[in-house]
Design a protein around this motif. Structure first.
Motif, PDB file in Angstrom:
ATOM      1  N   GLY A   1     -59.424   5.073 -32.529  1.00 47.85           N
ATOM      2  CA  GLY A   1     -58.864   5.203 -34.126  1.00 47.85           C
ATOM      3  C   GLY A   1     -58.860   4.204 -34.738  1.00 47.85           C
ATOM      4  N   THR A   2     -58.916   4.417 -35.906  1.00 47.58           N
ATOM      5  CA  THR A   2     -58.897   3.070 -36.928  1.00 47.58           C
ATOM      6  C   THR A   2     -57.694   2.841 -37.791  1.00 47.58           C
ATOM      7  N   ALA A   3     -57.078   1.293 -38.220  1.00 51.00           N
ATOM      8  CA  ALA A   3     -56.464   0.693 -38.306  1.00 51.00           C
ATOM      9  C   ALA A   3     -55.608   2.117 -39.568  1.00 51.00           C
ATOM     10  N   PHE A   4     -56.416   2.667 -40.176  1.00 49.77           N
ATOM     11  CA  PHE A   4     -55.775   3.146 -41.061  1.00 49.77           C
ATOM     12  C   PHE A   4     -54.914   4.858 -40.261  1.00 49.77           C
ATOM     13  N   GLU A   5     -55.605   5.395 -39.564  1.00 49.41           N
ATOM     14  CA  GLU A   5     -55.406   6.388 -38.466  1.00 49.41           C
ATOM     15  C   GLU A   5     -54.011   5.693 -38.359  1.00 49.41           C
ATOM     16  N   ALA A   6     -54.455   4.502 -37.227  1.00 47.95           N
ATOM     17  CA  ALA A   6     -52.961   3.989 -36.741  1.00 47.95           C
ATOM     18  C   ALA A   6     -51.813   3.954 -37.542  1.00 47.95           C
ATOM     19  N   VAL A   7     -51.782   3.385 -38.500  1.00 46.67           N
ATOM     20  CA  VAL A   7     -51.292   3.711 -39.875  1.00 46.67           C
ATOM     21  C   VAL A   7     -49.757   4.910 -40.283  1.00 46.67           C
ATOM     22  N   ALA A   8     -51.204   5.770 -40.213  1.00 44.33           N
ATOM     23  CA  ALA A   8     -50.927   7.378 -40.927  1.00 44.33           C
ATOM     24  C   ALA A   8     -50.090   8.004 -39.590  1.00 44.33           C
ATOM     25  N   TRP A   9     -50.332   7.639 -38.098  1.00 42.28           N
ATOM     26  CA  TRP A   9     -49.944   8.746 -37.188  1.00 42.28           C
ATOM     27  C   TRP A   9     -48.647   7.480 -36.212  1.00 42.28           C
ATOM     28  N   HIS A  10     -48.555   6.298 -36.721  1.00 47.46           N
ATOM     29  CA  HIS A  10     -47.246   5.376 -36.846  1.00 47.46           C
ATOM     30  C   HIS A  10     -45.942   6.197 -35.969  1.00 47.46           C
ATOM     31  N   ARG A  11     -45.515   5.882 -35.069  1.00 46.50           N
ATOM     32  CA  ARG A  11     -43.634   6.450 -35.076  1.00 46.50           C
ATOM     33  C   ARG A  11     -43.476   5.692 -34.773  1.00 46.50           C
ATOM     34  N   ASP A  12     -41.557   5.346 -35.660  1.00 47.02           N
ATOM     35  CA  ASP A  12     -40.958   4.354 -35.979  1.00 47.02           C
ATOM     36  C   ASP A  12     -40.015   4.302 -34.243  1.00 47.02           C
ATOM     37  N   ALA A  13     -38.879   3.510 -34.546  1.00 51.25           N
ATOM     38  CA  ALA A  13     -38.115   3.398 -32.981  1.00 51.25           C
ATOM     39  C   ALA A  13     -37.343   4.569 -33.133  1.00 51.25           C
TER      40      ALA A  13
ATOM     41  N   LEU B   1     -53.480   9.709 -49.338  1.00 49.25           N
ATOM     42  CA  LEU B   1     -54.806   9.252 -48.088  1.00 49.25           C
ATOM     43  C   LEU B   1     -54.581  10.138 -47.162  1.00 49.25           C
ATOM     44  N   VAL B   2     -52.959   9.603 -47.072  1.00 53.44           N
ATOM     45  CA  VAL B   2     -52.626   9.691 -45.638  1.00 53.44           C
ATOM     46  C   VAL B   2     -51.600  11.366 -45.385  1.00 53.44           C
TER      47      VAL B   2
ATOM     48  N   THR C   1     -44.113   4.830 -47.223  1.00 56.75           N
ATOM     49  CA  THR C   1     -43.843   3.460 -45.865  1.00 56.75           C
ATOM     50  C   THR C   1     -45.475   3.382 -45.170  1.00 56.75           C
ATOM     51  N   ALA C   2     -45.930   4.664 -44.913  1.00 62.97           N
ATOM     52  CA  ALA C   2     -47.423   4.308 -44.554  1.00 62.97           C
ATOM     53  C   ALA C   2     -48.057   3.837 -45.516  1.00 62.97           C
ATOM     54  N   ALA C   3     -48.271   4.248 -46.789  1.00 61.68           N
ATOM     55  CA  ALA C   3     -49.057   3.133 -47.656  1.00 61.68           C
ATOM     56  C   ALA C   3     -48.429   2.207 -48.278  1.00 61.68           C
ATOM     57  N   VAL C   4     -47.136   1.652 -48.098  1.00 60.26           N
ATOM     58  CA  VAL C   4     -46.882   0.244 -47.880  1.00 60.26           C
ATOM     59  C   VAL C   4     -47.224  -0.809 -46.915  1.00 60.26           C
TER      60      VAL C   4
ATOM     61  N   GLY D   1     -60.150   1.646 -42.589  1.00 55.41           N
ATOM     62  CA  GLY D   1     -61.754   3.122 -42.297  1.00 55.41           C
ATOM     63  C   GLY D   1     -60.966   4.100 -43.787  1.00 55.41           C
ATOM     64  N   VAL D   2     -60.351   2.848 -44.722  1.00 55.08           N
ATOM     65  CA  VAL D   2     -59.727   3.563 -45.755  1.00 55.08           C
ATOM     66  C   VAL D   2     -60.764   3.738 -46.483  1.00 55.08           C
ATOM     67  N   PRO D   3     -60.791   5.287 -46.953  1.00 58.30           N
ATOM     68  CA  PRO D   3     -62.102   5.847 -47.816  1.00 58.30           C
ATOM     69  C   PRO D   3     -62.176   5.826 -48.987  1.00 58.30           C
ATOM     70  N   LEU D   4     -62.450   4.291 -49.351  1.00 57.07           N
ATOM     71  CA  LEU D   4     -62.634   4.218 -51.344  1.00 57.07           C
ATOM     72  C   LEU D   4     -64.153   4.227 -51.518  1.00 57.07           C
ATOM     73  N   SER D   5     -64.343   4.424 -52.177  1.00 47.73           N
ATOM     74  CA  SER D   5     -65.359   4.520 -53.196  1.00 47.73           C
ATOM     75  C   SER D   5     -65.667   3.060 -54.145  1.00 47.73           C
ATOM     76  N   ASP D   6     -67.447   2.537 -53.861  1.00 46.79           N
ATOM     77  CA  ASP D   6     -67.236   0.565 -54.702  1.00 46.79           C
ATOM     78  C   ASP D   6     -66.219   0.698 -56.265  1.00 46.79           C
TER      79      ASP D   6
END
Length: 397
Positions: A185-197, A170-171, A206-209, A124-129
């Motif tokens: 949700g997409t994998a992109f959304e899961a990472v963007a909204w992930h909460r750590d320990a 994008l995040v 870090t989300a981009a990483v 779900g990363v919104p990238l052009s060709d």
């Protein structure tokens, strides 16, 4: 450098005392967090190219388990893996349509672009060709330059910096909206909204990483795709067997054998968490400890005729957890084994089946594979010329 059954091998790597271990017992020893830690283990050049600073690979304990759970949920889901393989099959068919005019193509480059387009659509990363093309080029640069000084390393650093900046932006944009429902949700959304320990959202960098730690390894399957083409060219008997492979099982066995036979990552490393003893050898705290992957896969005590390419080793079965370890050993849920291994196998099986069903010629080229280059691949990237009547095979499920 290769560890042997005769005992561990001592050397120095990047100026640090280093010991290389080999054998099934070494896998258990290496993946015990009481023995080996990852925090501060990865050299800065590797962080700035391959994994990224703050990546899951650098964490231990609860911090690692919570972050790793994110990847397990995204990358070990059978339906999700199948969906990504479907994306690859579609983009492969589109690419073959462009090749069918008889022009020469470099399979490694084409596979990287197919994989980049597929994984960006899947996450779900919104990238052009054009942006997908840049992503493919940058991800291959990150992998190609992590283990060497000079121009390759500088390109890798620049590629990582460029993609981290773009994905972090994008995040930030995504977080301006409402938090999505994770079950849809997409994998992109899961990472963007992930909460750590600690209960906090990942900072955008870090989300981009971590997004790149989904995208980059997927694009890196291009190395295995070029190895698969090399195997089909060298031992063409497998092409017909793959064409007759109705249920995809031979394609999976072939994929496993490619991962065993061909060299990609020669070892994985960590730091001794405390003063240790291994087979009578003292390992001082903070020594760099390497697990010998290439030696494990070519050990005659573990594999019959280990230098013979033979997919039948895996016919009708999946390898045991610590039998085949090209992406690490141990339990991915509890340790540092790559959680994307299922994706690697599924995508490589898909690409192998597609490649076997393609009518193509292999022009004269340099197909040597240097063991002194990390990572290595056929020197030419595997050049092929697709025939005009190239057919599309059944894709294994």
């Amino acid at each position: 450098m290769r560890a042997t059954r005769g005992g561990p091998v001592r050397t120095r790597l990047l100026g640090r005392p280093t010991i290389a271990l080999h054998g099934p017992e070494a896998i258990v020893f290496f993946y015990d967090e009481q023995n080996i830690r990852r925090t501060s283990a990865l050299p800065e050049p590797v962080l700035d190219t391959l994994f990224g600073r703050g990546a899951v690979h650098t964490l231990d304990g609860a911090a690692h388990r919570v972050r790793k759970a994110l990847f397990l949920a995204l990358l070990k889901d059978g339906a999700g893996v199948a969906a990504l393989a479907d994306h690859v099959a579609v983009h492969w068919s589109e690419a073959v349509g462009r090749w069918a005019d008889g022009r020469r193509v470099v399979l490694f480059d084409e596979a990287a672009l197919i994989l980049a387009r597929s994984v960006c659509a899947w996450t779900g990363v919104p990238l052009s060709d054009d942006a997908c093309w840049q992503m493919a080029e940058d991800c291959t640069a990150m992998v190609d330059g992590f283990a060497t000084p000079g121009p390759r390393h500088l390109r890798a650093r620049a590629a990582r910096a460029r993609q981290e900046e773009a994905l972090a932006a994008l995040v930030r944009v995504a977080r301006e909206g409402e938090e999505p429902a994770y079950d849809n949700g997409t994998a992109f959304e899961a990472v963007a909204w992930h909460r750590d320990a600690d209960g906090r959202l990942l900072d955008p960098h870090t989300a981009a990483v971590e997004l790149l730690n989904i995208i980059r390894p997927t694009v890196a399957v291009a190395w295995f795709a070029s190895f698969a083409a090399h195997a089909l060219h060298r031992w063409p008997v497998h092409q017909e067997l793959l064409r007759k492979d109705g249920d995809g099982q031979y394609a999976r066995a072939f994929a496993h054998e490619v991962r065993r036979f061909y060299p990609f990552a020669p070892f994985v490393g960590g730091l001794a968490a405390t003063d240790l003893t291994w087979q009578g050898e003292t390992i001082a705290k903070d020594t760099l400890v390497l697990l010998d992957l290439y030696g494990h896969h070519h050990d005659p005590e573990l594999w019959h005729s280990p230098y013979r390419f033979d997919p039948q080793r895996f016919a009708g079965r999946e390898p045991d957890a610590d039998e085949l370890i090209p992406q690490g050993g141990g339990d991915p849920a509890r340790g540092h084994r790559c959680p994307g291994e299922d994706i690697t196998v599924a995508l490589l099986a898909t690409l192998t089946a597609k490649l076997a069903g393609l009518d193509f010629d292999v022009p004269e080229q340099d197909l040597t594979i240097s063991l002194s280059r990390v990572p290595t691949r056929p020197r030419s990237g595997f050049v092929l010329t697709a025939a005009r009547n190239s057919r599309e095979p059944h894709t294994p499920g």
